[in-house]
Motif scaffolding. Structure first.
Motif, PDB file in Angstrom:
ATOM      1  N   THR A 224       0.832  -1.734   0.016  1.00 29.46           N
ATOM      2  CA  THR A 224       0.456  -0.099   0.018  1.00 29.46           C
ATOM      3  C   THR A 224       0.603   1.898   0.064  1.00 29.46           C
ATOM      4  N   SER A 225       1.873   1.436   1.020  1.00 24.45           N
ATOM      5  CA  SER A 225       2.918   2.657   0.631  1.00 24.45           C
ATOM      6  C   SER A 225       3.997   2.821  -0.545  1.00 24.45           C
ATOM      7  N   ASN A 226       4.014   4.074  -0.619  1.00 29.27           N
ATOM      8  CA  ASN A 226       4.997   4.650  -1.827  1.00 29.27           C
ATOM      9  C   ASN A 226       6.063   3.618  -1.731  1.00 29.27           C
ATOM     10  N   LYS A 227       6.485   3.359  -3.047  1.00 21.71           N
ATOM     11  CA  LYS A 227       8.112   3.197  -2.803  1.00 21.71           C
ATOM     12  C   LYS A 227       9.139   3.659  -3.903  1.00 21.71           C
ATOM     13  N   LEU A 228      10.106   3.387  -3.964  1.00 21.99           N
ATOM     14  CA  LEU A 228      11.317   4.499  -4.013  1.00 21.99           C
ATOM     15  C   LEU A 228      12.365   3.819  -4.181  1.00 21.99           C
ATOM     16  N   VAL A 229      13.399   2.861  -5.252  1.00 25.20           N
ATOM     17  CA  VAL A 229      14.306   2.858  -5.223  1.00 25.20           C
ATOM     18  C   VAL A 229      15.491   3.873  -6.359  1.00 25.20           C
ATOM     19  N   LEU A 230      16.140   4.397  -4.726  1.00 24.53           N
ATOM     20  CA  LEU A 230      17.025   5.028  -5.332  1.00 24.53           C
ATOM     21  C   LEU A 230      18.312   4.951  -7.019  1.00 24.53           C
ATOM     22  N   GLY A 231      18.628   3.435  -6.918  1.00 24.49           N
ATOM     23  CA  GLY A 231      19.626   3.466  -7.694  1.00 24.49           C
ATOM     24  C   GLY A 231      20.547   3.888  -7.861  1.00 24.49           C
ATOM     25  N   MET A 232      21.128   4.841  -6.719  1.00 22.25           N
ATOM     26  CA  MET A 232      22.395   5.702  -7.355  1.00 22.25           C
ATOM     27  C   MET A 232      22.561   6.193  -5.349  1.00 22.25           C
ATOM     28  N   VAL A 233      23.545   6.489  -5.258  1.00 22.65           N
ATOM     29  CA  VAL A 233      24.154   7.238  -3.962  1.00 22.65           C
ATOM     30  C   VAL A 233      23.216   8.779  -3.098  1.00 22.65           C
ATOM     31  N   GLU A 234      22.837   8.756  -4.728  1.00 20.93           N
ATOM     32  CA  GLU A 234      22.530  10.534  -4.467  1.00 20.93           C
ATOM     33  C   GLU A 234      20.842  10.589  -4.090  1.00 20.93           C
ATOM     34  N   ASP A 235      20.732  11.413  -4.268  1.00 21.90           N
ATOM     35  CA  ASP A 235      19.381  11.731  -3.604  1.00 21.90           C
ATOM     36  C   ASP A 235      17.885  12.706  -4.831  1.00 21.90           C
ATOM     37  N   ASN A 236      18.804  12.637  -6.483  1.00 21.82           N
ATOM     38  CA  ASN A 236      17.725  13.668  -6.760  1.00 21.82           C
ATOM     39  C   ASN A 236      16.707  12.615  -7.008  1.00 21.82           C
ATOM     40  N   PRO A 237      16.930  10.869  -7.357  1.00 22.40           N
ATOM     41  CA  PRO A 237      15.252  10.658  -7.201  1.00 22.40           C
ATOM     42  C   PRO A 237      14.586  10.832  -6.554  1.00 22.40           C
ATOM     43  N   LEU A 238      14.377  11.176  -5.242  1.00 21.37           N
ATOM     44  CA  LEU A 238      13.626  11.132  -3.835  1.00 21.37           C
ATOM     45  C   LEU A 238      13.131  12.893  -4.261  1.00 21.37           C
ATOM     46  N   ARG A 239      13.733  13.684  -4.804  1.00 16.52           N
ATOM     47  CA  ARG A 239      13.505  15.306  -4.777  1.00 16.52           C
ATOM     48  C   ARG A 239      12.620  15.121  -5.480  1.00 16.52           C
ATOM     49  N   THR A 240      12.636  14.232  -7.061  1.00 20.43           N
ATOM     50  CA  THR A 240      11.734  14.051  -8.045  1.00 20.43           C
ATOM     51  C   THR A 240      10.359  14.017  -7.925  1.00 20.43           C
ATOM     52  N   PHE A 241      10.805  12.333  -7.105  1.00 19.81           N
ATOM     53  CA  PHE A 241       9.062  11.752  -5.953  1.00 19.81           C
ATOM     54  C   PHE A 241       8.818  12.752  -5.501  1.00 19.81           C
ATOM     55  N   LEU A 242       8.894  13.668  -4.769  1.00 20.87           N
ATOM     56  CA  LEU A 242       8.275  14.727  -3.234  1.00 20.87           C
ATOM     57  C   LEU A 242       8.019  15.943  -4.137  1.00 20.87           C
ATOM     58  N   LYS A 243       8.599  15.887  -4.885  1.00 22.58           N
ATOM     59  CA  LYS A 243       8.244  16.975  -6.224  1.00 22.58           C
ATOM     60  C   LYS A 243       6.754  16.625  -6.774  1.00 22.58           C
ATOM     61  N   GLU A 244       6.653  16.065  -7.549  1.00 23.47           N
ATOM     62  CA  GLU A 244       6.095  14.991  -8.315  1.00 23.47           C
ATOM     63  C   GLU A 244       4.414  14.177  -7.392  1.00 23.47           C
ATOM     64  N   ASN A 245       4.727  14.358  -5.845  1.00 26.85           N
ATOM     65  CA  ASN A 245       3.474  13.199  -5.218  1.00 26.85           C
ATOM     66  C   ASN A 245       3.856  14.406  -3.816  1.00 26.85           C
ATOM     67  N   PRO A 246       3.152  15.265  -3.313  1.00 27.52           N
ATOM     68  CA  PRO A 246       2.650  16.148  -2.725  1.00 27.52           C
ATOM     69  C   PRO A 246       2.588  15.634  -1.529  1.00 27.52           C
ATOM     70  N   ASN A 247       2.054  14.424  -1.557  1.00 25.57           N
ATOM     71  CA  ASN A 247       0.936  13.923  -0.739  1.00 25.57           C
ATOM     72  C   ASN A 247       1.338  12.920   0.535  1.00 25.57           C
ATOM     73  N   ILE A 248       2.928  13.074   0.115  1.00 30.86           N
ATOM     74  CA  ILE A 248       4.121  12.104   1.179  1.00 30.86           C
ATOM     75  C   ILE A 248       3.974  12.760   3.050  1.00 30.86           C
ATOM     76  N   ARG A 249       3.689  12.470   3.692  1.00 31.29           N
ATOM     77  CA  ARG A 249       4.017  13.346   4.467  1.00 31.29           C
ATOM     78  C   ARG A 249       5.246  12.460   5.087  1.00 31.29           C
ATOM     79  N   ASN A 250       5.547  10.892   4.887  1.00 25.28           N
ATOM     80  CA  ASN A 250       6.211  10.374   6.145  1.00 25.28           C
ATOM     81  C   ASN A 250       7.136   9.564   4.610  1.00 25.28           C
TER      82      ASN A 250
END
Length: 342
Positions: A224-250
């Protein structure tokens, strides 16, 4: 996998800016050198060597070989050398003398062809990695993973908010024979990772690798939760995911339980010499960084097991199945309780 000294010499002729472009990064000139738009702490000198001023990751710099080991998911120097030669288009029989011209354009992003049957993928994930057919079915039916036609690698894909595939990474299926292979599909966008989106959930689980994500879901029963695999040591994918999914709080960081992951989560303090001169600036870790942005953040890295030998969620899954199958049911029950209480 072996290589000659001539192979290595040819590999070290690779244009580092071209290599970075093929891997999905964006080189930008800064004075007499280059940086990367996605990682502005990186400096590329003479198009052949690099250095990371932020002092994060497992390597702070080196040659093209070190770059592939750090960012290209090569597991050894020989594998990195062969990847560089392949990037150059140098086939084995001509590696000693073939010359290659480079262009500054990013390589076209083209997904590997799909296999007609996913038999090898299923066998590898279930027999070698200990995953259930249920979780493999989930990734296949939701078009998160497929088996490629030519080499029978696993191909994991990541999509943007519109559903367009922007990222893809390959994982070999011959680990059992000592032939490990991991590598991103050339030309992909490093601002994305493999992702599973559920707009009805405000929880995001962040992983380093796709098979660890599958293993976590298999252990916990969390679909049920959202999932993200970075695939790298930096957090670029995380920043993009949070921008595209403003519903994330945790945000729960489900990374490996090794030193590199802990440094990324907890950061590093500043260092000064005896005279008080700053030698290294403070590096803010993910826990502090995303807490400051207003998210509720947890370190839920792979559990440490007495006796060692478990560093990620896939190894933890295999440990549980070997020690006590009923333990997985207990973990699922506990996880369901925590999901209801959040």
């Amino acid at each position: 996998m072996q290589y000659t000294q001539q192979d290595k010499a040819n590999a070290l002729e690779t244009s580092l800016t071209h290599l970075a472009s093929c891997m999905g990064y964006t080189p930008k000139r800064v004075g007499s050198c280059y940086t990367l738009a996605e990682m502005d702490s990186i400096r590329i000198y003479n198009d052949r060597t690099w250095y990371r001023w932020s002092n994060t990751g497992t390597r702070i710099g080196g040659t093209q070989i070190d770059f592939v080991l750090e960012f290209g998911n090569a597991n050894s120097v020989p594998e990195a050398v062969h990847q560089l030669l392949n990037w150059q288009g140098i086939s084995p029989e001509y590696r000693a003398n073939k010359n290659t011209e480079y262009t500054s354009d990013r390589k076209e992003f083209k997904l590997p062809n799909r296999a007609e049957s996913y038999r090898i993928a299923y066998a590898y994930l279930i027999k070698t990695r200990g995953l259930s057919k249920e979780i493999v079915d989930y990734f296949v039916k939701n078009k998160i993973m497929y088996e490629d036609k030519d080499f029978h690698n696993l191909v994991f894909v990541g999509r943007d908010a519109s559903g367009k595939i922007r990222y893809a990474t390959k994982h070999g299926t011959r680990d059992a024979y000592g032939q490990k292979y991991k590598g991103d599909v050339a030309g992909n966008d490093k601002n994305y990772g493999v992702n599973i989106v559920n707009k009805d959930s405000d929880v995001l689980k962040v992983f380093e690798a796709s098979i660890d994500c599958m293993s976590y879901m298999d252990i916990t029963g969390d679909y049920t939760s959202n999932k993200l695999v970075l695939g790298m040591v930096e957090d670029n994918p995380l920043r993009t995911f949070l921008k595209e999914n403003p519903n994330i709080r945790n945000i729960d960081f489900c990374l490996d339980n090794d030193l590199a992951a802990k440094q990324h989560l907890n950061g590093k303090p500043e260092i000064r010499d005896d005279s008080g001169k700053l030698k290294r600036e403070k590096v803010v870790g993910y826990l502090e960084k995303y807490t400051q942005q207003g998210y509720t953040v947890r370190d839920t890295c792979a559990p440490v097991v007495d006796g060692g030998g478990v560093k990620d969620y896939n190894e933890y899954l295999q440990y549980l199945k070997k020690v006590d199958l009923s333990a997985i049911a207990a973990v699922r029950k506990e996880n369901q309780y925590h999901r209801k209480s959040r």
